[in-house]
Design a protein around this motif. Structure first.
Motif, PDB file in Angstrom:
ATOM      1  N   HIS A 286     -17.678 -46.161  11.416  1.00 30.42           N
ATOM      2  CA  HIS A 286     -17.688 -45.631  10.050  1.00 30.42           C
ATOM      3  C   HIS A 286     -18.200 -44.194  10.084  1.00 30.42           C
ATOM      4  O   HIS A 286     -19.400 -43.947   9.947  1.00 30.42           O
ATOM      5  CB  HIS A 286     -18.557 -46.502   9.137  1.00 30.42           C
TER       6      HIS A 286
ATOM      7  N   ASN B  52     -18.152 -55.613  18.008  1.00 29.97           N
ATOM      8  CA  ASN B  52     -18.976 -55.294  16.842  1.00 29.97           C
ATOM      9  C   ASN B  52     -20.125 -54.335  17.176  1.00 29.97           C
ATOM     10  O   ASN B  52     -21.039 -54.159  16.375  1.00 29.97           O
ATOM     11  CB  ASN B  52     -19.538 -56.567  16.212  1.00 29.97           C
TER      12      ASN B  52
ATOM     13  N   GLU C  47     -23.268 -47.849  16.674  1.00 30.04           N
ATOM     14  CA  GLU C  47     -23.111 -48.652  15.459  1.00 30.04           C
ATOM     15  C   GLU C  47     -22.988 -50.127  15.798  1.00 30.04           C
ATOM     16  O   GLU C  47     -22.274 -50.509  16.736  1.00 30.04           O
ATOM     17  CB  GLU C  47     -21.879 -48.197  14.676  1.00 30.04           C
TER      18      GLU C  47
ATOM     19  N   GLN D  87     -22.127 -53.915  13.878  1.00 28.49           N
ATOM     20  CA  GLN D  87     -21.497 -54.490  12.693  1.00 28.49           C
ATOM     21  C   GLN D  87     -21.687 -56.007  12.692  1.00 28.49           C
ATOM     22  O   GLN D  87     -21.617 -56.640  13.746  1.00 28.49           O
ATOM     23  CB  GLN D  87     -19.997 -54.160  12.681  1.00 28.49           C
TER      24      GLN D  87
ATOM     25  N   LYS E  52     -17.554 -55.699   6.785  1.00 20.32           N
ATOM     26  CA  LYS E  52     -18.801 -55.946   7.496  1.00 20.32           C
ATOM     27  C   LYS E  52     -19.934 -55.098   6.956  1.00 20.32           C
ATOM     28  O   LYS E  52     -19.726 -54.022   6.406  1.00 20.32           O
ATOM     29  CB  LYS E  52     -18.630 -55.637   8.991  1.00 20.32           C
TER      30      LYS E  52
ATOM     31  N   TYR F 160     -22.913 -52.781   8.291  1.00 20.37           N
ATOM     32  CA  TYR F 160     -23.075 -52.029   9.529  1.00 20.37           C
ATOM     33  C   TYR F 160     -24.289 -51.120   9.447  1.00 20.37           C
ATOM     34  O   TYR F 160     -24.718 -50.695   8.379  1.00 20.37           O
ATOM     35  CB  TYR F 160     -21.827 -51.187   9.838  1.00 20.37           C
TER      36      TYR F 160
ATOM     37  N   TYR G 208     -21.882 -51.180   3.718  1.00 11.74           N
ATOM     38  CA  TYR G 208     -21.037 -52.361   3.630  1.00 11.74           C
ATOM     39  C   TYR G 208     -19.625 -51.905   3.315  1.00 11.74           C
ATOM     40  O   TYR G 208     -19.388 -51.193   2.324  1.00 11.74           O
ATOM     41  CB  TYR G 208     -21.530 -53.314   2.547  1.00 11.74           C
TER      42      TYR G 208
END
Length: 318
Positions: free
Chosen positions: A110, A163, A222, A224, A232, A234, A284
């Motif tokens: 992100h 993730n 990151e 998640q 998700k 994160y 989120y």
């Protein structure tokens, strides 16, 4: 002749048994402590979900693999073995194969998007200035903001569940710092040192700002969760480097004649050409709250006050 026929019959029997064995596996349910022989074509439908099991091919050459059944959908069975996430896929009566990482969404960080926040200074030091010059760069916090335009991103997955990973990218950061004292700006003296510049007290000053523009390069880690959902929560943190592209002061005022004026002065103002920020965000899906703190001083040593900007804001990722 009878001996030859007997050997041929035994061979056919053994071959048929081997063929049957090729279609079966031994399933050891590690919860119920039970062992059962299952046919590979029916394996997916005959196993219970959320059970930790060990599958062994009935042929002695096949190695054991410990698996955790997470799903019994038609797309396959997700398993964990040898420290990696894999998926067993039923291909036919005589074969099946493992697929790495299947069942989890690809890791996508992100970063790309737009961030908006407010800026202020901390860890300030005006010890090289006189008492009358103290805090001459104090900001109007409510009107000092930062906008970040994050335009390029590369996500690098680091774990089998997809993730947790590394994010690098590219962006632009624009800061507009509004001085608390509208009648005081900054300039360079004869020694090329940042000094306060006092405006005519009779001017009606509407805006008095110091603006900067940086090219930014983040290096973020990151995580998640939950791993299997597309939307998700994160958390990311790391560092963001910045290369100064532009800086200027801008004063909007009305002079003694009542005429509106705009004074602009573009200069490097003894700012260091690069900066390093520590950044963090929690979000989120496409929304997040973020913060940053500049580790480096804004100005060169002995050429200006000690100032470290910090920001706090909200962001939207694309």
């Amino acid at each position: 002749m009878k001996t030859t026929l007997s050997l041929f019959a035994i061979f056919l029997t053994l071959n048929g048994m081997a063929s049957n064995f090729q279609d079966t596996v031994m399933v050891d349910d590690l919860w119920q402590k039970e062992k059962n022989i299952k046919f590979v074509p029916n394996l997916q439908d005959s196993l219970l979900s959320n059970r930790e099991m060990q599958i062994t091919d009935t042929l002695p050459t096949q190695k054991k693999s410990k698996i955790r059944i997470l799903s019994s959908s038609s797309s396959g069975l997700t398993i964990i073995g040898s420290g990696n996430d894999t998926e067993i896929e039923i291909l036919g009566n005589h074969k099946y194969k493992n697929k790495k990482n299947k069942g989890y969404q690809n890791f996508s960080g992100h970063w790309c998007g737009f961030n908006f926040g407010f800026v202020n200074f901390t860890n300030t030091d005006y010890s090289d200035y006189s008492a009358s010059e103290q805090d001459f760069m104090e900001l109007d916090y409510a009107n000092s903001f930062v906008m970040q335009f994050n335009i390029l991103e590369q996500s690098i997955n680091l774990v089998p569940r997809n993730n947790f990973g590394l994010i690098v990218g590219l962006g632009l950061e624009y800061q507009r710092l509004r001085f608390e004292n509208k009648h005081q700006s900054i300039c360079l003296d004869e020694n090329n040192r940042i000094m306060p510049y006092t405006l005519n007290p009779d001017w009606k000053v509407k805006r008095n700002s110091f603006k900067t523009l940086y090219l930014t390069v983040p290096v973020l880690m990151e995580v998640q969760f939950p791993a299997r959902l597309r939307k998700k929560v994160y958390i990311s943190a790391g560092f963001m480097g910045g290369i100064r592209l532009h800086s200027k002061t801008k004063i909007v005022y009305k002079n003694l004649d009542g005429n509106k004026k705009k004074d602009k002065n573009s200069d490097n103002f003894n700012m260091i050409p690069v900066k390093a920020d520590v950044v963090a965000r929690i979000g989120y899906h496409n929304l997040n709250i973020w913060g940053s703190y500049t580790l480096t001083n804004m100005f060169k040593s002995n050429k200006g006050p000690e100032l470290h900007p910090y920001s706090l804001g909200i962001g939207v990722t694309f």
